[in-house]
Design a protein around this motif. Structure first.
Motif, mmCIF file in Angstrom:
data_model
loop_
_atom_site.group_PDB
_atom_site.id
_atom_site.type_symbol
_atom_site.label_atom_id
_atom_site.label_comp_id
_atom_site.label_asym_id
_atom_site.label_seq_id
_atom_site.Cartn_x
_atom_site.Cartn_y
_atom_site.Cartn_z
ATOM 1 N N PHE A 1 4.502 -2.699 1.346
ATOM 2 C CA PHE A 1 3.079 -2.740 1.026
ATOM 3 C C PHE A 1 2.289 -1.707 1.813
ATOM 4 O O PHE A 1 1.305 -1.163 1.317
ATOM 5 C CB PHE A 1 2.510 -4.147 1.236
ATOM 6 N N LEU A 2 2.708 -1.397 3.023
ATOM 7 C CA LEU A 2 2.044 -0.351 3.787
ATOM 8 C C LEU A 2 2.209 1.000 3.094
ATOM 9 O O LEU A 2 1.253 1.774 2.996
ATOM 10 C CB LEU A 2 2.602 -0.295 5.211
ATOM 11 N N THR B 1 -0.116 1.031 0.050
ATOM 12 C CA THR B 1 -1.511 1.161 0.459
ATOM 13 C C THR B 1 -1.829 2.580 0.888
ATOM 14 O O THR B 1 -2.850 3.159 0.494
ATOM 15 C CB THR B 1 -1.830 0.171 1.600
ATOM 16 N N GLN C 1 -1.948 4.992 -2.139
ATOM 17 C CA GLN C 1 -3.166 4.827 -2.939
ATOM 18 C C GLN C 1 -4.384 5.388 -2.213
ATOM 19 O O GLN C 1 -5.218 6.069 -2.814
ATOM 20 C CB GLN C 1 -3.383 3.353 -3.271
ATOM 21 N N ALA C 2 -4.473 5.120 -0.909
ATOM 22 C CA ALA C 2 -5.594 5.653 -0.128
ATOM 23 C C ALA C 2 -5.524 7.182 -0.077
ATOM 24 O O ALA C 2 -6.562 7.862 -0.132
ATOM 25 C CB ALA C 2 -5.580 5.068 1.279
ATOM 26 N N ASN D 1 -7.453 4.226 -8.008
ATOM 27 C CA ASN D 1 -6.676 4.302 -6.775
ATOM 28 C C ASN D 1 -7.311 3.494 -5.653
ATOM 29 O O ASN D 1 -6.601 2.931 -4.813
ATOM 30 C CB ASN D 1 -6.477 5.750 -6.346
ATOM 31 N N ALA E 1 -5.475 0.542 -3.652
ATOM 32 C CA ALA E 1 -5.366 0.482 -2.194
ATOM 33 C C ALA E 1 -5.821 -0.872 -1.671
ATOM 34 O O ALA E 1 -5.201 -1.446 -0.766
ATOM 35 C CB ALA E 1 -6.193 1.610 -1.551
ATOM 36 N N LEU E 2 -6.892 -1.392 -2.235
ATOM 37 C CA LEU E 2 -7.380 -2.708 -1.798
ATOM 38 C C LEU E 2 -6.429 -3.838 -2.210
ATOM 39 O O LEU E 2 -6.258 -4.797 -1.471
ATOM 40 C CB LEU E 2 -8.772 -2.975 -2.359
ATOM 41 N N THR F 1 -3.188 -3.713 -2.523
ATOM 42 C CA THR F 1 -1.929 -3.721 -1.775
ATOM 43 C C THR F 1 -2.138 -3.777 -0.271
ATOM 44 O O THR F 1 -1.174 -3.709 0.483
ATOM 45 C CB THR F 1 -1.090 -2.484 -2.116
ATOM 46 N N GLU F 2 -3.382 -3.901 0.154
ATOM 47 C CA GLU F 2 -3.691 -3.932 1.579
ATOM 48 C C GLU F 2 -3.031 -5.136 2.250
ATOM 49 O O GLU F 2 -3.111 -6.253 1.770
ATOM 50 C CB GLU F 2 -5.206 -4.010 1.762
ATOM 51 N N SER F 3 -2.376 -4.862 3.362
ATOM 52 C CA SER F 3 -1.741 -5.935 4.139
ATOM 53 C C SER F 3 -2.700 -6.391 5.227
ATOM 54 O O SER F 3 -3.144 -5.580 6.038
ATOM 55 C CB SER F 3 -0.457 -5.451 4.784
ATOM 56 N N ARG F 4 -3.022 -7.640 5.234
ATOM 57 C CA ARG F 4 -3.888 -8.185 6.290
ATOM 58 C C ARG F 4 -3.030 -8.980 7.247
ATOM 59 O O ARG F 4 -2.302 -9.869 6.864
ATOM 60 C CB ARG F 4 -4.966 -9.068 5.700
#
Length: 67
Positions: free
Chosen positions: A28-29, A32, A35-36, A56, A60-61, A63-66
């Motif tokens: 996922f990183l 992200t 896409q960013a 895009n 990015a949002l 697939t963002e890993s929190r």
């Protein structure tokens, strides 16, 4: 790379199921960051490409890993 893989197996006691979260974070990183990076590309190369920037940016949002 083989040495790093062996070290991870030793650290996790040989239980490969415990390594799956590391894979998920890495995957996922990568999504992200790609896409960013495309958002930056579209802003730099073609500032009027709002549709591509939006797609895009949403990617990015999504697939963002929190942590």
């Amino acid at each position: 790379m083989a040495i790093l893989a062996a070290l991870l197996l030793i650290l996790f006691g040989g239980v490969t199921d415990r390594l799956i979260p590391l894979f998920a974070v890495g995957a996922f990183l990568a999504f992200t960051l790609s896409q960013a990076g495309m958002v930056g590309h579209w802003r730099r190369v073609e500032p009027g490409a709002w549709h591509a920037i939006l797609v895009n940016g949403i990617g990015a949002l999504a697939t963002e890993s929190r942590w």
